[in-house]
Motif scaffolding. Sequence first.
Motif, PDB file in Angstrom:
ATOM      1  N   LYS A  30       0.865  -0.962   0.124  1.00 14.50           N
ATOM      2  CA  LYS A  30       0.152   0.091   0.010  1.00 14.50           C
ATOM      3  C   LYS A  30       0.804   1.234   0.012  1.00 14.50           C
ATOM      4  CE  LYS A  30      -3.705  -2.453   0.639  1.00 14.50           C
ATOM      5  NZ  LYS A  30      -4.568  -2.726  -0.707  1.00 14.50           N
ATOM      6  N   TYR A  32       0.950   5.952   0.669  1.00 15.72           N
ATOM      7  CA  TYR A  32       0.471   6.787   1.420  1.00 15.72           C
ATOM      8  C   TYR A  32       1.005   8.104   0.796  1.00 15.72           C
ATOM      9  CZ  TYR A  32      -1.672   3.807   4.799  1.00 15.72           C
ATOM     10  OH  TYR A  32      -2.493   2.797   5.336  1.00 15.72           O
ATOM     11  N   SER A  46       3.589   1.616   2.908  1.00 12.39           N
ATOM     12  CA  SER A  46       3.116   1.624   4.106  1.00 12.39           C
ATOM     13  C   SER A  46       4.161   1.347   5.179  1.00 12.39           C
ATOM     14  CB  SER A  46       2.089   0.535   4.142  1.00 12.39           C
ATOM     15  OG  SER A  46       2.358  -0.646   3.540  1.00 12.39           O
ATOM     16  N   PRO A  60      -4.757   4.714   2.536  1.00 10.05           N
ATOM     17  CA  PRO A  60      -3.765   4.060   1.451  1.00 10.05           C
ATOM     18  C   PRO A  60      -4.191   3.871  -0.031  1.00 10.05           C
ATOM     19  CG  PRO A  60      -4.949   2.235   2.745  1.00 10.05           C
ATOM     20  CD  PRO A  60      -5.583   3.714   3.097  1.00 10.05           C
TER      21      PRO A  60
END
Length: 83
Positions: A30, A32, A46, A60
């Motif tokens: 994921k 961000y 992540s 996310p």
Amino acid sequence: MFIIHCQFVNGYLFFIHILSFSVPMSDTQKWYIVKQKNGQCEIVKSTQLEGEEESERWGPFESQQDAIAHRVGLIRAGKCQPR
């Protein structure tokens, strides 16, 4: 998935090119968008969030490309400073 690259020149919007790509389904990473102290937004995995001080973040996102597209929107909305 597509990314459209456009640019404003003298008040006119120009479409430069369209990128097309596929994202492997096995990638579970994921992504961000994290706002830095200088106002710029960085895209991080992540796993890189651990140990980060609490700051404004979005996500996310399923892919890095998706996070890049959202960061462009945040810059246009004035939430992030461009590099």
